[in-house]
Design an enzyme around this catalytic site. Structure first.
Site, mmCIF file in Angstrom:
data_model
loop_
_atom_site.group_PDB
_atom_site.id
_atom_site.type_symbol
_atom_site.label_atom_id
_atom_site.label_comp_id
_atom_site.label_asym_id
_atom_site.label_seq_id
_atom_site.Cartn_x
_atom_site.Cartn_y
_atom_site.Cartn_z
ATOM 1 N N GLY A 110 -16.681 -2.264 26.902
ATOM 2 C CA GLY A 110 -16.203 -3.273 27.777
ATOM 3 C C GLY A 110 -17.218 -4.513 27.908
ATOM 4 N N SER A 111 -18.414 -4.485 27.102
ATOM 5 C CA SER A 111 -19.344 -5.228 27.180
ATOM 6 C C SER A 111 -19.301 -6.539 26.189
ATOM 7 C CB SER A 111 -20.738 -4.775 26.992
ATOM 8 O OG SER A 111 -20.902 -4.066 25.635
ATOM 9 N N GLY A 112 -18.454 -6.582 25.392
ATOM 10 C CA GLY A 112 -17.870 -7.858 24.428
ATOM 11 C C GLY A 112 -18.725 -7.816 23.228
ATOM 12 N N LEU A 113 -19.243 -6.887 22.849
ATOM 13 C CA LEU A 113 -20.009 -6.655 21.343
ATOM 14 C C LEU A 113 -19.154 -5.848 20.236
ATOM 15 C CD1 LEU A 113 -23.724 -6.160 22.519
ATOM 16 C CD2 LEU A 113 -22.619 -8.438 21.915
ATOM 17 N N GLY A 114 -17.968 -5.632 20.663
ATOM 18 C CA GLY A 114 -17.001 -4.864 19.690
ATOM 19 C C GLY A 114 -17.190 -3.363 19.905
ATOM 20 N N SER A 116 -15.777 -0.550 21.173
ATOM 21 C CA SER A 116 -14.648 0.383 20.704
ATOM 22 C C SER A 116 -14.235 0.441 19.583
ATOM 23 C CB SER A 116 -13.422 -0.061 21.581
ATOM 24 O OG SER A 116 -13.728 0.156 22.919
ATOM 25 N N GLU A 148 -6.239 1.650 16.280
ATOM 26 C CA GLU A 148 -6.336 1.134 17.389
ATOM 27 C C GLU A 148 -5.410 0.275 17.781
ATOM 28 O OE1 GLU A 148 -10.137 -0.679 19.042
ATOM 29 O OE2 GLU A 148 -10.754 -0.639 16.938
ATOM 30 N N ASP A 160 -13.691 -6.910 14.725
ATOM 31 C CA ASP A 160 -14.687 -6.115 15.184
ATOM 32 C C ASP A 160 -14.736 -5.115 14.166
ATOM 33 O OD1 ASP A 160 -15.237 -7.453 17.317
ATOM 34 O OD2 ASP A 160 -14.079 -6.162 18.479
#
Length: 341
Positions: A110-114, A116, A148, A160
């Site tokens: 959930g940090s925004g760097l892709g 998952s 996904e 991503d």
């Protein structure tokens, strides 16, 4: 034998959100991103005990299941189980009576760097190494996307999976029927060195559930909300602007281009920013940053700031007042890498 892989996380520089359906299906999307030296890692150890063992080492999560497929999708480690179920469905029985899957990601979920999607790519890569799966780069990225978005029904875009698979600095185009074109950019080393020096990556110590923001963004397109759609058009233009600036070496225009995109990104959906993030952004601007953005869908996680000349030191000092962490990184040219030992 141990079968390993690592796939790089990415910084989204421009066009974020235009890779999400239905916008990309209706209008075509464009994104510019760059992979960095932060990774999702996976390792598979074949066993003969009739069990599938999970160890998420970064999150200290462990789970054990009987090696009976498909594994249950029950809210516990579904991302990993989704990969296993799809590989089993598409390629048949695993050549052992069980295995252990160990994973580690260099940034929080959930940090925004892709994180998952990059983890899905890494796990798929480890299975491809073990089972000798015939997957080219486009095949691997699309399979990760399908797991996904289709199998697990998780909201999100397409960039991503392709960034993690291909690596480097890429201008990506997205069209209907899941058509994706990855255009690697040949940027001079001096331009990349300057960008790396001037671009500060700051973790706000908060995370967010990107799916809720993305779902609203999708609904805004479906409902034909003009403000949201117009904002996405501008973000697509921003990706072209960013590509030209990087190729021409107009590096100090990047802050302005980031700021331009951030103003429009906030109009895509609610929750992309909040008072805390706005305060951080304004403080960085006052300290010398010429622009920046929230990484990923928004709402928290990482922010990036472009700091021209030698302003990065003043900006980093100001950011310390907000807690969080300035993350050191370097750009990387390689996408997913796999090996066995």
């Amino acid at each position: 034998m141990i079968y390993r892989s690592k796939a790089p996380l990415r910084i989204g520089l421009a066009g974020g959100g235009t890779d999400v359906s239905p916008y990309s299906d209706l209008y075509g999307g464009a994104i510019l991103n760059a992979t960095v030296s932060l990774y999702a890692r996976a390792a598979i150890e074949p066993l003969d005990n009739g069990q599938v063992i999970f160890e998420c080492a970064d999150r200290r999560e462990f789970a054990t299941y009987d090696a009976v497929y498909p594994l249950p999708i029950d809210g516990n480690l579904d991302l990993l189980k989704g990969v296993i179920n799809r590989v089993y469905k598409d390629y048949g029985k695993f050549p052992s009576n069980g295995f252990k899957l160990t994973t580690f990601v260099d940034a929080p979920a959930g940090s925004g760097l892709g994180t998952s999607s990059t983890l899905v790519v890494a796990v798929l890569g480890a299975f491809a190494e073990w089972l000798k799966l015939p997957l080219g780069e486009y095949d691997l990225a699309h399979l990760a996307y399908s797991i996904e978005r289709e199998d697990l029904q998780q909201a999100g875009g397409k960039q991503d999976q392709y960034a993690a698979t291909f690596g480097g600095v890429n201008f990506m185009e997205f069209y209907k029927n899941d058509k994706v074109i990855v255009n690697p950019l040949r940027i001079k080393d001096v331009y990349l060195h300057e960008l790396e020096n001037n671009l500060v990556l700051f973790y706000t110590s908060t995370s967010r559930l990107s799916s809720s923001i993305i779902s609203e963004q999708q609904k805004n397109v479906t409902d034909k909300k003009d403000d949201s759609i117009e904002a996405m058009h501008h973000l697509k233009d921003q990706a072209v602007m960013m590509k030209e600036a990087l190729l021409r070496g107009s590096i100090d225009k990047i802050g302005e281009i980031l700021d331009y995109g951030f103003e429009y990104k906030k109009k895509m959906a609610k929750g992309i920013t909040n008072p805390q993030l706005d305060e951080i952004y304004e403080a960085a601007r006052k300290a010398g940053a010429s622009g920046g953005k929230i990484s990923g869908a928004g709402g928290g996680g990482f922010m990036i700031f472009y700091c021209p000349k030698n302003t990065r030191f003043a900006v980093v000092d100001v950011l310390k007042n907000f807690g969080g962490d300035v993350k050191r990184y370097s750009f990387t040219n390689n996408g997913i890498q796999t090996w066995s030992i």
